[in-house]
Write a protein that holds these residues in place. Sequence first.
Motif, short mmCIF file in Angstrom:
data_model
loop_
_atom_site.label_atom_id
_atom_site.label_comp_id
_atom_site.label_asym_id
_atom_site.label_seq_id
_atom_site.Cartn_x
_atom_site.Cartn_y
_atom_site.Cartn_z
N PHE A 117 0.85 -1.20 0.00
CA PHE A 117 0.00 0.00 0.00
C PHE A 117 0.88 1.25 0.00
CE2 PHE A 117 -2.79 -3.28 1.58
CZ PHE A 117 -4.01 -2.97 1.00
N GLU A 118 0.33 2.32 -0.54
CA GLU A 118 1.03 3.60 -0.53
C GLU A 118 0.31 4.56 0.39
OE1 GLU A 118 2.45 5.81 -4.17
OE2 GLU A 118 1.49 4.04 -5.06
N VAL A 119 1.07 5.34 1.13
CA VAL A 119 0.45 6.26 2.09
C VAL A 119 0.94 7.68 1.82
CG1 VAL A 119 0.16 6.83 4.53
CG2 VAL A 119 0.37 4.43 3.84
N THR A 120 0.00 8.61 1.67
CA THR A 120 0.35 10.02 1.57
C THR A 120 0.12 10.65 2.93
OG1 THR A 120 -0.24 10.20 -0.76
CG2 THR A 120 -0.22 12.24 0.50
N ILE A 121 1.16 11.34 3.43
CA ILE A 121 1.03 11.99 4.74
C ILE A 121 0.89 13.49 4.50
CG2 ILE A 121 2.17 12.42 6.96
CD1 ILE A 121 3.55 9.69 6.58
N LEU A 122 -0.28 14.02 4.81
CA LEU A 122 -0.53 15.45 4.57
C LEU A 122 0.20 16.29 5.61
CD1 LEU A 122 -4.38 15.44 3.96
CD2 LEU A 122 -2.59 15.65 2.24
N PRO A 123 0.81 17.38 5.15
CA PRO A 123 1.43 18.30 6.11
C PRO A 123 0.34 19.07 6.86
CG PRO A 123 1.50 19.24 3.92
CD PRO A 123 0.91 17.87 3.77
N VAL A 124 0.72 19.73 7.92
CA VAL A 124 -0.23 20.61 8.64
C VAL A 124 0.41 21.99 8.72
CG1 VAL A 124 -1.32 18.78 10.01
CG2 VAL A 124 0.76 19.89 10.87
N ASP A 125 -0.40 23.01 9.01
CA ASP A 125 0.16 24.35 9.15
C ASP A 125 0.75 24.54 10.55
OD1 ASP A 125 -1.93 24.90 10.90
OD2 ASP A 125 -3.00 26.25 9.52
N LYS A 126 1.17 25.76 10.86
CA LYS A 126 1.88 25.96 12.14
C LYS A 126 0.98 25.73 13.36
CE LYS A 126 1.18 30.95 12.13
NZ LYS A 126 1.70 32.27 12.32
N TYR A 127 -0.34 25.68 13.12
CA TYR A 127 -1.28 25.41 14.22
C TYR A 127 -1.67 23.94 14.29
CZ TYR A 127 -1.90 30.48 14.10
OH TYR A 127 -1.69 31.84 14.13
N GLY A 128 -1.21 23.17 13.31
CA GLY A 128 -1.57 21.76 13.28
C GLY A 128 -2.81 21.46 12.47
N LEU A 129 -3.24 22.41 11.65
CA LEU A 129 -4.45 22.19 10.84
C LEU A 129 -4.11 21.61 9.47
CD1 LEU A 129 -6.53 25.44 11.54
CD2 LEU A 129 -7.13 23.09 12.21
N VAL A 130 -4.96 20.66 9.05
CA VAL A 130 -4.87 20.11 7.70
C VAL A 130 -5.62 21.07 6.77
CG1 VAL A 130 -5.66 18.22 6.22
CG2 VAL A 130 -4.75 17.72 8.51
N ASP A 131 -5.05 21.34 5.61
CA ASP A 131 -5.69 22.21 4.63
C ASP A 131 -6.60 21.37 3.72
OD1 ASP A 131 -6.37 23.86 2.55
OD2 ASP A 131 -4.32 24.46 2.05
N PRO A 132 -7.91 21.65 3.72
CA PRO A 132 -8.82 20.86 2.89
C PRO A 132 -8.40 20.82 1.41
CG PRO A 132 -10.06 22.25 4.39
CD PRO A 132 -8.63 22.66 4.52
N ALA A 133 -7.84 21.92 0.92
CA ALA A 133 -7.41 21.94 -0.49
C ALA A 133 -6.26 20.95 -0.72
CB ALA A 133 -6.99 23.35 -0.89
N GLU A 134 -5.37 20.85 0.26
CA GLU A 134 -4.26 19.87 0.17
C GLU A 134 -4.80 18.45 0.14
OE1 GLU A 134 -0.80 20.04 0.48
OE2 GLU A 134 -0.45 22.17 0.90
N LEU A 135 -5.83 18.23 0.95
CA LEU A 135 -6.42 16.89 0.98
C LEU A 135 -6.98 16.56 -0.40
CD1 LEU A 135 -7.47 14.30 2.32
CD2 LEU A 135 -9.53 15.53 2.94
N GLU A 136 -7.72 17.50 -0.96
CA GLU A 136 -8.35 17.23 -2.25
C GLU A 136 -7.30 16.94 -3.32
OE1 GLU A 136 -11.51 19.91 -3.40
OE2 GLU A 136 -12.37 18.21 -4.52
N LYS A 137 -6.19 17.68 -3.26
CA LYS A 137 -5.11 17.46 -4.25
C LYS A 137 -4.49 16.08 -4.11
CE LYS A 137 -2.80 21.45 -3.73
NZ LYS A 137 -1.54 22.15 -3.54
N ALA A 138 -4.47 15.56 -2.88
CA ALA A 138 -3.79 14.28 -2.62
C ALA A 138 -4.62 13.07 -3.04
CB ALA A 138 -3.43 14.18 -1.14
#
Length: 387
Positions: A117-138
Amino acid sequence: MQKRIIYVDNAATTPLSKEAFEAMRPWLTERWGNPSSIYSIARDSRRAIEKAREDVAAAIGAKPDEIYFTSGGTESDNWAIKSTAKAFASKGRHLITSAIEHHAVTESMESLKSEGFEVTILPVDKYGLVDPAELEKAIRPDTILISIMTANNEIGTIQPIAELAEIAHKHKVLFHTDAVQAVGHIPVNVEELKVDMLSMSAHKFHGPQGVGALYIRKGIRIPPLLHGGGHERGRRSGTENVAGVCGMAAALKHAIETMPETSARLARLRDRLIEKILQIPHTQLTGHPEKRLPGTVSVVINYIEGESIILLLDRYGICASSGSACTSGSLDPSHVLLAIGLPHEVAHGSLRITLGDDNTEEDVDFIAEKLVEVVEKLRAMSPLWKG
Ligand SMILES: *Cc1c(COP(=O)(O)O)cnc(C)c1O
């Protein structure tokens, strides 16, 4: 005289509530039937489990037959991730998660890599939030599962889960959330969040250790993680923890009934403590300033080691933590603090104080006072500190 204990490590575990203990007591003493047996005392155990299931379901807006009891948050996370991968491997072999998940999620994901399996690990911003746009791109055509936690156990940041889950569904991908730190502390409703699977753990909301649940939306078929006698409608074998699930249900019911006042009170104490700590020079809040759990105070204190702070606070009976309970005792700084962009040396100075039901304003003021002393003492000894 025994030293007064100020317990402020509620993200690691919480003391058992009176309500939970009373709900458990009969099943640990005079009532013991195996719920799978057919005589009447066993039927009592069965009924108690089903009542607990109804209560837990109601607490998160689910239906009773969508709740599966497990041994805790770790098992629920493992089950959701590994079994979804297994069930949908023919559709795709790509999973997405975030950089600040609990190890029960990150290690489950890691274990799948060796199976192709392949796993993409989304980065978070300086507050620890995931960016919904980043999720959609992934998201890719072969993505089968997204797992992002509701609230973080180290920095308390609360994710926009409803928004993230909506993106997953738009692309026909299943969405799991580790809500272990959220359930019983902030409102969690599976219909509003629109998640497909959700993990919870009793000992994080004043229930007993070693019991939890996985919510699985009706219609989603994932195979069991544990095979055996076919308990939990064939999906999670093992003789039920009758006392445990009764304690869990009672603790959760109590947590939800008292949530509005408890969370307001804890948020006030939290903000008071944060304000006092940030008056110490060279300190910084970690996590989001507003989108955070009501009881979570998390900071980094420059030029000293978090572990040393914990040991000195312990001399005053203060039980706090430096990062998560699982990484305590390891020399690597927390992956969560590195993910929010802190340099290694800064991440080493982390302090997490997680307030709970029993804490008072007096506790908070005592902690702040002792922390000032401890920081001064440690900085005076620190080769990194030049005054
Ligand atoms: C504590 C915790 C877990 C693990 O739950 P256990 O019941 O202790 O196995 C998983 N995820 C998060 C976010 C936690 O805080």
